[in-house]
Write a protein that holds these residues in place. Structure first.
Motif, PDB file in Angstrom:
ATOM      1  N   ARG A 257       0.589  -1.316  -0.322  1.00 27.42           N
ATOM      2  CA  ARG A 257      -0.259  -0.276   0.293  1.00 27.42           C
ATOM      3  C   ARG A 257       1.107   1.202  -0.161  1.00 27.42           C
ATOM      4  N   GLN A 258       0.231   2.410  -0.530  1.00 23.52           N
ATOM      5  CA  GLN A 258       1.322   3.764  -0.511  1.00 23.52           C
ATOM      6  C   GLN A 258      -0.190   4.972  -0.365  1.00 23.52           C
ATOM      7  N   ALA A 259       0.433   5.329   0.713  1.00 25.57           N
ATOM      8  CA  ALA A 259      -1.079   6.491   0.859  1.00 25.57           C
ATOM      9  C   ALA A 259      -0.056   7.498   0.422  1.00 25.57           C
ATOM     10  N   PRO A 260      -0.588   8.758   0.243  1.00 20.63           N
ATOM     11  CA  PRO A 260      -0.073  10.267   0.006  1.00 20.63           C
ATOM     12  C   PRO A 260       1.062  10.419   0.412  1.00 20.63           C
ATOM     13  N   GLY A 261       2.268  10.447   0.219  1.00 24.27           N
ATOM     14  CA  GLY A 261       3.458  11.131   0.545  1.00 24.27           C
ATOM     15  C   GLY A 261       3.946  10.501   1.331  1.00 24.27           C
ATOM     16  N   LYS A 262       3.726   9.553   1.322  1.00 29.12           N
ATOM     17  CA  LYS A 262       4.630   8.023   1.809  1.00 29.12           C
ATOM     18  C   LYS A 262       5.026   7.098   0.926  1.00 29.12           C
ATOM     19  N   GLN A 263       6.091   6.088   1.420  1.00 34.28           N
ATOM     20  CA  GLN A 263       7.408   5.055   0.851  1.00 34.28           C
ATOM     21  C   GLN A 263       5.947   3.670   0.235  1.00 34.28           C
ATOM     22  N   ARG A 264       6.294   3.229  -0.520  1.00 31.61           N
ATOM     23  CA  ARG A 264       4.955   1.688  -0.956  1.00 31.61           C
ATOM     24  C   ARG A 264       5.189   1.243   0.377  1.00 31.61           C
ATOM     25  N   GLU A 265       4.952   0.226   1.095  1.00 33.86           N
ATOM     26  CA  GLU A 265       5.055  -0.435   2.011  1.00 33.86           C
ATOM     27  C   GLU A 265       4.461  -1.606   1.930  1.00 33.86           C
ATOM     28  N   LEU A 266       4.810  -3.284   1.919  1.00 33.37           N
ATOM     29  CA  LEU A 266       4.746  -4.335   2.188  1.00 33.37           C
ATOM     30  C   LEU A 266       3.286  -4.389   3.904  1.00 33.37           C
ATOM     31  N   VAL A 267       2.297  -5.425   3.551  1.00 33.23           N
ATOM     32  CA  VAL A 267       1.210  -4.755   3.919  1.00 33.23           C
ATOM     33  C   VAL A 267       1.094  -6.364   4.259  1.00 33.23           C
ATOM     34  N   ALA A 268       1.008  -7.737   3.069  1.00 29.74           N
ATOM     35  CA  ALA A 268       0.950  -9.160   3.307  1.00 29.74           C
ATOM     36  C   ALA A 268       1.563  -9.699   2.300  1.00 29.74           C
ATOM     37  N   SER A 269       1.898 -11.089   3.140  1.00 28.06           N
ATOM     38  CA  SER A 269       2.659 -11.516   1.599  1.00 28.06           C
ATOM     39  C   SER A 269       1.836 -13.270   2.082  1.00 28.06           C
ATOM     40  N   ILE A 270       1.865 -14.275   0.894  1.00 28.11           N
ATOM     41  CA  ILE A 270       1.751 -14.976   1.322  1.00 28.11           C
ATOM     42  C   ILE A 270       2.918 -16.148   0.283  1.00 28.11           C
ATOM     43  N   THR A 271       3.446 -17.326   0.151  1.00 29.63           N
ATOM     44  CA  THR A 271       4.249 -17.992  -1.024  1.00 29.63           C
ATOM     45  C   THR A 271       3.087 -19.385  -0.424  1.00 29.63           C
ATOM     46  N   SER A 272       3.356 -19.742  -2.247  1.00 35.59           N
ATOM     47  CA  SER A 272       2.948 -20.426  -2.319  1.00 35.59           C
ATOM     48  C   SER A 272       2.511 -21.759  -1.405  1.00 35.59           C
ATOM     49  N   GLY A 273       3.771 -22.163  -1.038  1.00 30.18           N
ATOM     50  CA  GLY A 273       2.821 -23.355   0.396  1.00 30.18           C
ATOM     51  C   GLY A 273       2.237 -22.868   1.290  1.00 30.18           C
TER      52      GLY A 273
END
Length: 121
Positions: free
Chosen positions: A38-54
């Motif tokens: 996600r990226q909020a105005p004036g901020k850098q894009r940040e990881l929220v959540a990730s999931i592997t194939s497993g």
């Protein structure tokens, strides 16, 4: 080519819930990790959540216990269920996938176009 198409998002009051989904299509041999940034105005894009194939998941500290990521490997989809939303969750949410287009190719990152999530106080 590979396309990631997001759906969901929108406007919700603080404390409410939203679900965003993403479907990958095109020439796909396999997908390694999928995730939401996600990226909020004036901020850098940040990881929220990730999931592997497993099915192993990783969450930003700010969303642990409130957000849940899931994926369907057969359909090449990933979803993010967001509960107990806060105004600080307001941002454009982007889907990401690490895709192998061929069995012999190197993985490459693809991104969706983004979907707006706005949480009002």
């Amino acid at each position: 080519q590979v396309q990631l198409v997001e759906s969901g998002g929108g406007l919700v009051q603080a404390g409410g819930s939203l679900r965003v989904s993403c479907a990958a299509s095109g020439t796909i041999f396999s997908i390694n990790a999928m995730g939401w940034y996600r990226q909020a105005p004036g901020k850098q894009r940040e990881l929220v959540a990730s999931i592997t194939s497993g099915g192993s998941t990783n969450y930003a500290d700010s969303v642990k216990g409130r957000f849940t990521i899931s994926r369907d490997n057969a359909k090449n989809t990933v979803a993010l269920q967001m509960n107990s939303l806060k105004p600080e969750d307001t941002a454009v949410y982007y889907c990401n996938a690490e895709v192998l287009r061929r069995s012999w190719s190197s993985p490459r990152d693809y991104w969706g176009q983004g979907t707006q999530v706005t949480v009002s106080s």
